[in-house]
Design a protein around this motif. Structure first.
Motif, short mmCIF file in Angstrom:
data_model
loop_
_atom_site.label_atom_id
_atom_site.label_comp_id
_atom_site.label_asym_id
_atom_site.label_seq_id
_atom_site.Cartn_x
_atom_site.Cartn_y
_atom_site.Cartn_z
N ASP A 1 0.83 -1.38 0.10
CA ASP A 1 0.03 0.01 -0.02
C ASP A 1 0.73 1.27 -0.03
OD1 ASP A 1 0.87 -0.21 2.54
OD2 ASP A 1 -0.96 0.58 3.61
N ARG A 2 1.98 1.25 0.06
CA ARG A 2 3.05 2.41 0.00
C ARG A 2 3.81 2.39 -1.38
NH1 ARG A 2 3.05 6.63 3.78
NH2 ARG A 2 1.90 5.78 5.71
N LEU A 3 4.09 1.48 -2.07
CA LEU A 3 4.81 1.24 -3.13
C LEU A 3 4.54 -0.05 -3.92
CD1 LEU A 3 7.29 2.70 -4.78
CD2 LEU A 3 8.52 1.25 -3.68
N LYS A 4 4.18 0.28 -5.20
CA LYS A 4 3.87 -0.90 -6.06
C LYS A 4 4.36 -0.56 -7.55
CE LYS A 4 -1.24 0.19 -6.98
NZ LYS A 4 -2.30 -0.50 -7.21
N LEU A 5 3.99 -1.49 -8.29
CA LEU A 5 4.09 -1.36 -9.91
C LEU A 5 2.77 -1.04 -10.48
CD1 LEU A 5 6.72 -4.00 -10.68
CD2 LEU A 5 7.45 -1.49 -10.20
N GLY A 6 2.81 -0.20 -11.29
CA GLY A 6 1.68 0.22 -12.20
C GLY A 6 1.91 -0.36 -13.70
N ALA A 7 1.74 0.76 -14.53
CA ALA A 7 1.80 0.34 -15.81
C ALA A 7 3.21 0.49 -16.74
CB ALA A 7 0.94 1.40 -16.64
N ILE A 8 3.20 -0.13 -17.82
CA ILE A 8 4.31 -0.16 -18.63
C ILE A 8 4.10 0.97 -19.28
CG2 ILE A 8 5.52 -0.72 -20.69
CD1 ILE A 8 6.13 -2.15 -18.47
N LYS A 9 5.10 2.27 -19.51
CA LYS A 9 4.73 3.71 -20.13
C LYS A 9 5.71 3.57 -21.41
CE LYS A 9 5.18 8.50 -19.88
NZ LYS A 9 5.55 9.61 -18.79
N MET A 10 5.12 4.12 -22.59
CA MET A 10 5.88 4.60 -23.63
C MET A 10 5.32 5.74 -24.41
SD MET A 10 6.10 0.39 -25.47
CE MET A 10 4.56 0.09 -24.86
N SER A 11 6.21 6.49 -25.16
CA SER A 11 6.03 7.71 -25.75
C SER A 11 5.76 7.69 -27.11
CB SER A 11 7.07 8.64 -25.07
OG SER A 11 6.83 9.02 -23.93
N MET A 12 4.57 8.08 -27.63
CA MET A 12 4.49 7.73 -29.15
C MET A 12 4.97 9.23 -29.75
SD MET A 12 1.26 5.85 -30.30
CE MET A 12 2.34 5.87 -31.85
N ASP A 13 4.74 10.16 -29.25
CA ASP A 13 5.05 11.53 -30.12
C ASP A 13 5.97 12.31 -29.14
OD1 ASP A 13 3.07 12.47 -28.34
OD2 ASP A 13 2.17 13.62 -29.76
N GLY A 14 6.11 13.71 -29.39
CA GLY A 14 7.10 14.45 -28.77
C GLY A 14 6.36 15.37 -27.73
N ALA A 15 6.68 16.43 -27.41
CA ALA A 15 6.13 17.19 -26.22
C ALA A 15 5.54 18.57 -26.76
CB ALA A 15 7.18 17.30 -25.20
N ILE A 16 5.11 19.18 -25.64
CA ILE A 16 4.38 20.57 -25.84
C ILE A 16 5.63 21.46 -25.94
CG2 ILE A 16 3.08 22.23 -24.54
CD1 ILE A 16 0.90 20.19 -24.10
N ALA A 17 6.65 21.48 -24.72
CA ALA A 17 7.63 22.01 -24.33
C ALA A 17 8.71 22.21 -25.38
CB ALA A 17 7.99 21.85 -22.92
N VAL A 18 8.59 21.70 -26.66
CA VAL A 18 9.49 21.89 -27.51
C VAL A 18 9.29 22.98 -28.56
CG1 VAL A 18 10.85 20.63 -29.35
CG2 VAL A 18 10.32 19.41 -27.33
N PRO A 19 7.81 22.94 -29.25
CA PRO A 19 6.94 21.78 -29.26
C PRO A 19 7.37 21.15 -30.55
CG PRO A 19 6.16 23.90 -30.30
CD PRO A 19 7.50 24.27 -29.96
N VAL B 1 7.12 15.25 -34.39
CA VAL B 1 8.06 14.09 -34.50
C VAL B 1 7.38 12.73 -33.90
CG1 VAL B 1 10.32 13.10 -33.23
CG2 VAL B 1 9.88 15.44 -33.96
N THR B 2 7.47 11.82 -34.60
CA THR B 2 7.23 10.28 -33.93
C THR B 2 8.21 9.68 -33.12
OG1 THR B 2 5.75 9.95 -36.09
CG2 THR B 2 6.55 8.15 -34.89
N VAL B 3 8.11 9.51 -31.93
CA VAL B 3 8.99 8.88 -31.31
C VAL B 3 8.97 7.56 -31.14
CG1 VAL B 3 9.82 8.74 -28.54
CG2 VAL B 3 9.02 11.00 -29.65
N ILE B 4 7.81 6.91 -31.13
CA ILE B 4 7.56 5.37 -31.29
C ILE B 4 6.82 5.05 -32.71
CG2 ILE B 4 7.09 3.27 -30.51
CD1 ILE B 4 7.30 4.36 -27.83
N PRO B 5 6.99 4.59 -33.62
CA PRO B 5 6.01 4.07 -34.62
C PRO B 5 5.10 3.18 -34.24
CG PRO B 5 8.36 3.16 -35.20
CD PRO B 5 8.37 4.27 -34.06
N GLY B 6 3.82 3.08 -34.93
CA GLY B 6 2.77 2.16 -34.53
C GLY B 6 3.13 0.80 -34.55
N ASP B 7 3.93 0.39 -35.46
CA ASP B 7 4.40 -1.09 -35.34
C ASP B 7 5.28 -1.49 -34.34
OD1 ASP B 7 6.59 0.27 -36.39
OD2 ASP B 7 7.05 -1.07 -37.96
#
Length: 583
Positions: free
Chosen positions: A304-322, A352-358
């Motif tokens: 209840d204090r620390l656990k694993l959640g999701a696998i995260k991946m990033s498909m595109d770029g960011a706002i702060a670039v943009p 920018v595409t960081v991770i292509p769909g395939d």
């Protein structure tokens, strides 16, 4: 035995708002009373007292009834009519093992102080030594210096300044050390900003940052220092009223350090869920699959204090670039200081595409098969469309109930058919309402018209039955600024953007409490003030439901309570939006 009693009305004789969890028995350890208890239960009931036993809520309702649960050993705390809410759950933060990104040793708070601070830092070290610093957002977008401006201030040192963690700028000495020239190939997952002759101007984004980071000296960091840095970053959250955090991206090799932090200091920190960040990109799918297989666990392991959640991946770029990926090109010239970078991209730049769909499909499919939850970074509408298509394919091939896959951000409103598909697939959106305020300057550089007004949609999601969870993305400004932004839709320039996307205060509070709890499978334990749930609470100086909504961000946090223990006590706390902004 589990309680199933529900109150039909607030202030019923013994108003016990039950979540169906195990109910503590005996006499209360603590009794908060003379409060405006905003339960955030299904009915959004209001009560006046809360009894706590062994770190859990044992009763909620009228003080006249709950006082029967108190004896001489019970701490009775009169809140003098102040609001008591569920502890806020920041559904999207970032922490790192270093004290600052890239090993930076100084900070430039405003462009006006650039010359002063760079000159001071250069005087501290011998000529030829690196100067690595951070520029505060949002100033560093439209006024980020290029190589020539930096050369004019510091000609004898290689200089790197970062804007957030996704964009940086170099002077000529640093460009030379990084091996950049007009013949350097453009990376697939980032940008080398060039002038009209093709020469690098110093600004590197996303994947292009590797050219600089591989040559910047990395200061030695002991495990003890890394642990202390993590502890300090997490300790910032209780003073904001935050009792739980979802850390949206840690690398597998950081897990042991965070585990150490919680074993040593977990009782003084917010509860945490860790998302594992994988980077399949264009060429690293096999490496990401190997990392995934090597984890040996899946979503949910921990306590209840620390656990694993999701696998995260990033498909595109960011706002702060943009450089987020859009279905149609950006509306204008994406540039810095009205000259130079990206001028030749006017009319055809769509991010920018960081991770292509395939690549995303291969890793997402295996992670889903192994029982992981998935969280996909999608800022632009094109990234949202493609991510939803990939997740639809994964769920069609391997149906799974209650998967709770989600999209991080969803900042540019996607087409109606995609919103309908998100609802149909029961995807959650982990969204950041403070983007409308804090990242406004970046959005103005990329989109206009309806795309600008409807950016960071909130009402569009709720009206289609899409679950939302709020977070800050670690800017940080705290949940109260996020709630303020969701309700008022004010940009950093003071203008209202997309009033039709505004939501109510009640809806925004739910999104910062119950929303993230559902995202991390914790809705039976956290997110509302109901019997059997953990006693994670926050006391505010004023009632957010009754004050002028424009004042929501000015509210002070007076107490933050985790498992019945007051981890933070204060009054007249300076609101976070008035403090110096985070780099």
């Amino acid at each position: 035995m589990r309680k199933t009693v529900r109150a039909l009305l607030a202030f019923a004789p013994v108003a016990i708002f039950s979540a169906g969890a195990s109910t503590p028995e005996g006499m209360a350890d603590t009794l908060y009373h003379n409060a405006r208890v905003v339960t955030v239960n299904d009915n959004f009931d209001i009560a006046e007292a809360v009894a706590i036993k062994d770190g859990r809520i044992m009763a909620v309702g009228r003080y006249e009834q709950l006082r029967k649960l108190a004896d001489d050993d019970t701490r009775q705390i009169d809140l003098e009519g102040k609001p008591l809410l569920p502890g806020f759950y920041d559904g999207h933060i970032h922490v790192g093992t270093g004290p600052r990104p890239f090993g930076a040793t100084f900070n430039v708070p405003t462009p006006a102080r650039l010359t002063e601070i760079l000159s001071q830092e250069a005087a501290k070290v011998p000529a030829g030594d690196w100067l690595v610093g951070l520029m505060n957002r949002p100033h560093c977008h439209m006024q980020m210096p290029n190589r020539r401006e930096l050369d004019a201030i510091v000609p004898d040192h290689p200089v790197m300044l970062a804007c957030g963690v996704l964009k940086l700028t170099l002077n000529s000495r640093a460009i030379e050390l990084a091996g950049l020239n007009k013949d350097t190939p453009q990376p697939k997952d980032g940008l080398i900003v060039r002038d009209e002759q093709g020469e690098p101007q110093g600004v590197l984004t996303m994947g292009a940052r590797r050219y600089a980071t591989r040559v910047i000296p990395s200061p030695a960091l002991s495990d003890d220092s890394a642990r202390e840095n993590l502890r300090a970053q997490l300790a910032r959250f209780p003073p904001m009223g935050v009792t739980s955090v979802n850390i949206a991206g840690v690398r597998p090799n950081e897990l042991r350090l965070i585990q150490d932090v919680y074993q040593r200091w977990g009782d003084e920190l917010p509860r945490a869920t860790l998302q594992i960040f994988l980077f399949p990109g264009y060429d690293d799918v096999d490496n990401s699959l190997a990392e995934l297989e090597g984890l040996g666990f899946r979503t949910g392991i921990g306590d209840d204090r620390l656990k694993l959640g999701a696998i995260k991946m990033s498909m595109d770029g960011a706002i702060a670039v943009p450089d987020f990926r859009t279905l149609k090109p950006y509306d204008g010239k994406v540039r810095f200081k009205e000259r130079g970078p990206w001028e030749n991209r006017e009319g055809d730049f769509d991010g920018v595409t960081v991770i292509p769909g395939d690549s995303l499909y291969r890793v997402a499919s295996r992670a889903h098969e192994l029982g992981w939850q998935l969280g996909i970074h999608t800022i632009g509408d094109a990234a949202v469309v493609e991510a939803v298509e990939v997740l639809e394919r994964v769920l069609r091939e391997q149906p799974r109930e209650d998967h709770r896959h989600h999209l991080h951000h969803l900042t540019i409103r996607p087409p109606e058919e995609t919103l309908a598909k998100i609802a149909e697939l029961e995807l959650i959106v982990d969204t950041q309402p403070n983007y409308t305020y804090y990242n406004n300057a970046f959005m103005l550089a990329a989109v206009s018209g309806n795309r600008l007004e409807r950016q960071n949609p909130q009402r569009s999601l709720l009206d289609r039955g899409i679950r939302i969870a709020y977070g800050s993305d670690g800017l940080p400004h705290g949940p109260l600024l996020g709630i303020w932004a969701a309700v008022n839709r004010l940009g950093h320039d003071g203008k209202v953007y997309g009033a039709e996307e505004a939501i109510s205060v009640e809806e925004a509070i739910r999104a910062y409490t119950r929303g993230p709890a559902y995202l991390t499978f914790d809705e039976q334990e956290r997110g509302s003030i109901e019997v059997g749930k953990v006693a994670d609470l926050v006391v505010l100086a004023e009632d957010p439901l009754s004050i002028d909504p424009r004042r929501l961000r000015d509210l002070a946090v007076e107490k933050t309570i985790i498992a019945g223990r007051e981890l933070f006590q204060g009054s007249h706390i300076e609101p976070y939006h008035q403090r110096p902004p985070a780099p």
